[in-house]
Design a protein around this motif. Structure first.
Motif, PDB file in Angstrom:
ATOM      1  N   GLN A 162      -5.400  25.938 -22.633  1.00 53.18           N
ATOM      2  CA  GLN A 162      -6.213  27.134 -22.344  1.00 53.18           C
ATOM      3  C   GLN A 162      -5.297  28.227 -21.824  1.00 53.18           C
ATOM      4  O   GLN A 162      -4.461  27.971 -20.967  1.00 53.18           O
TER       5      GLN A 162
ATOM      6  N   TYR B 237      -6.018  20.510 -19.987  1.00 50.80           N
ATOM      7  CA  TYR B 237      -7.142  19.729 -19.501  1.00 50.80           C
ATOM      8  C   TYR B 237      -7.248  18.437 -20.294  1.00 50.80           C
ATOM      9  O   TYR B 237      -6.907  18.390 -21.471  1.00 50.80           O
TER      10      TYR B 237
ATOM     11  N   SER C 214      -4.815  32.135 -20.064  1.00 50.22           N
ATOM     12  CA  SER C 214      -5.501  33.114 -19.220  1.00 50.22           C
ATOM     13  C   SER C 214      -4.737  34.450 -19.215  1.00 50.22           C
ATOM     14  O   SER C 214      -4.866  35.227 -18.271  1.00 50.22           O
TER      15      SER C 214
ATOM     16  N   LEU D  79      -8.669  19.253 -14.939  1.00 53.32           N
ATOM     17  CA  LEU D  79      -7.408  19.988 -14.973  1.00 53.32           C
ATOM     18  C   LEU D  79      -6.230  19.037 -14.767  1.00 53.32           C
ATOM     19  O   LEU D  79      -6.227  18.237 -13.842  1.00 53.32           O
TER      20      LEU D  79
ATOM     21  N   HIS E  41      -2.655  26.423 -19.441  1.00 53.39           N
ATOM     22  CA  HIS E  41      -3.140  25.321 -18.625  1.00 53.39           C
ATOM     23  C   HIS E  41      -3.626  24.214 -19.539  1.00 53.39           C
ATOM     24  O   HIS E  41      -4.008  24.453 -20.693  1.00 53.39           O
TER      25      HIS E  41
ATOM     26  N   GLY F 177      -6.247  32.076 -13.352  1.00 54.10           N
ATOM     27  CA  GLY F 177      -7.104  31.894 -14.512  1.00 54.10           C
ATOM     28  C   GLY F 177      -7.307  30.478 -14.995  1.00 54.10           C
ATOM     29  O   GLY F 177      -7.736  30.299 -16.133  1.00 54.10           O
ATOM     30  N   TRP F 178      -6.999  29.497 -14.185  1.00 52.88           N
ATOM     31  CA  TRP F 178      -7.300  28.133 -14.611  1.00 52.88           C
ATOM     32  C   TRP F 178      -8.543  27.637 -13.893  1.00 52.88           C
ATOM     33  O   TRP F 178      -8.944  28.146 -12.856  1.00 52.88           O
ATOM     34  N   PHE F 179      -9.157  26.603 -14.498  1.00 55.63           N
ATOM     35  CA  PHE F 179     -10.445  26.102 -14.032  1.00 55.63           C
ATOM     36  C   PHE F 179     -10.241  24.769 -13.318  1.00 55.63           C
ATOM     37  O   PHE F 179     -10.053  23.743 -13.938  1.00 55.63           O
ATOM     38  N   ALA F 180     -10.253  24.842 -11.994  1.00 55.08           N
ATOM     39  CA  ALA F 180      -9.862  23.679 -11.210  1.00 55.08           C
ATOM     40  C   ALA F 180     -10.939  22.609 -11.159  1.00 55.08           C
ATOM     41  O   ALA F 180     -10.640  21.417 -11.187  1.00 55.08           O
ATOM     42  N   TYR F 181     -12.195  23.024 -11.038  1.00 60.37           N
ATOM     43  CA  TYR F 181     -13.282  22.059 -10.912  1.00 60.37           C
ATOM     44  C   TYR F 181     -14.396  22.411 -11.891  1.00 60.37           C
ATOM     45  O   TYR F 181     -14.701  23.578 -12.107  1.00 60.37           O
ATOM     46  N   TRP F 182     -14.988  21.356 -12.461  1.00 56.79           N
ATOM     47  CA  TRP F 182     -16.045  21.510 -13.452  1.00 56.79           C
ATOM     48  C   TRP F 182     -17.249  20.683 -13.032  1.00 56.79           C
ATOM     49  O   TRP F 182     -17.096  19.592 -12.480  1.00 56.79           O
TER      50      TRP F 182
ATOM     51  N   GLN G 200     -16.872  15.651 -18.282  1.00 61.13           N
ATOM     52  CA  GLN G 200     -16.401  17.016 -18.244  1.00 61.13           C
ATOM     53  C   GLN G 200     -14.881  17.047 -18.270  1.00 61.13           C
ATOM     54  O   GLN G 200     -14.225  16.073 -17.908  1.00 61.13           O
ATOM     55  N   PRO G 201     -14.304  18.172 -18.690  1.00 60.37           N
ATOM     56  CA  PRO G 201     -12.848  18.301 -18.653  1.00 60.37           C
ATOM     57  C   PRO G 201     -12.331  18.257 -17.212  1.00 60.37           C
ATOM     58  O   PRO G 201     -13.040  18.630 -16.267  1.00 60.37           O
TER      59      PRO G 201
ATOM     60  N   GLU H  41      -1.426  19.357 -11.315  1.00 58.08           N
ATOM     61  CA  GLU H  41      -2.574  19.447 -10.415  1.00 58.08           C
ATOM     62  C   GLU H  41      -2.547  18.269  -9.438  1.00 58.08           C
ATOM     63  O   GLU H  41      -2.165  17.154  -9.797  1.00 58.08           O
TER      64      GLU H  41
END
Lengths: 105, 119
Positions: A88, A35, A90, A45, A33, B104-109, A42-43, A54
């Protein structure tokens, strides 16, 4: 841990095409993925599962790759794309690349 | 609109404890796995911990295992990180991030909360 290697920095002119690479120390299939992190923010996606854009991300961004070699492409680059880009994985415990700082000339 | 708001950071002496919170809104918090991710000043991103939607699965990075505890309260839409035996190398901006499904991805931070460990 799976180590992700990125080139540290790139500089391109607006309108050009840029590719940012990420190499994994072992195969992560397509569990990669991307970012974008702008200074002081902040990062966010951009791409998930190697090639999926996305929602809300401009179509200028695209991702490709599988196994150990992955690429984020921005075409065409705009001045607002100045940022650090992180990959990144996963496949196992999440790890990030060290980031590629993109400068727009 | 999805919002994640962290709080609880600050200056703390080595060996002491601190508890971070992350309040979620704009989505069904109880349906999502959540993570803590940190970024030391001027450095890259490091995943710290994960908790599944119902708290059944919890994982930690080796660098914090045994010192940090992740938890959540779905009734309060809040994620926590209890940090003990803090070290100077724990100094970082701590982000909470939501995880979509099993991919496993981070959609929102969130915007992060700064933890500084120093005497």
């Amino acid at each position: 841990d799976t180590v992700l290697t990125q080139s540290p920095a790139l500089a391109v002119s607006p309108g050009e095409r840029v590719t940012i690479s990420c190499r994994a120390s072992e195969s992560v299939s397509t569990l990669m993925h991307w970012y974008q992190q702008k200074p002081g923010q902040q990062p966010t996606l951009l791409i998930y599962l190697a090639s999926n854009l996305e929602s809300g991300v401009p179509a200028r961004f695209s991702g490709s790759g599988s196994g150990t070699d992955f690429t984020l492409t921005i075409d065409p680059v705009e001045a607002d794309d100045t940022a650090t880009y992180y990959c990144q994985q996963s496949w196992n415990d999440p790890t990030f690349g060290s980031g590629t700082k993109l400068e727009i000339k | 609109e999805v919002q994640l708001v962290e709080s609880g950071g600050g200056l703390v002496q080595p060996g002491r404890s601190l508890k971070l919170s992350c309040v979620a809104s704009g989505f069904t918090f109880s349906n999502y796995g959540m993570n803590w991710i940190r970024q030391a000043p001027g450095k890259g991103l490091e995943w710290v911990a994960y908790i599944s939607s119902g708290s059944s699965y919890i994982y930690y990075a080796e660098t914090v295992k045994g010192r940090f505890t992740i938890s959540r309260d779905n009734a309060k839409n809040t994620l926590y990180l209890q940090m003990t035996s803090l070290r100077s190398e724990d100094t970082a901006l701590y982000y909470c991030a939501s995880q979509t499904g099993s991919g496993g991805w981070f959609a929102y931070w969130g915007q992060g909360t700064l933890v500084t460990v120093s005497s």
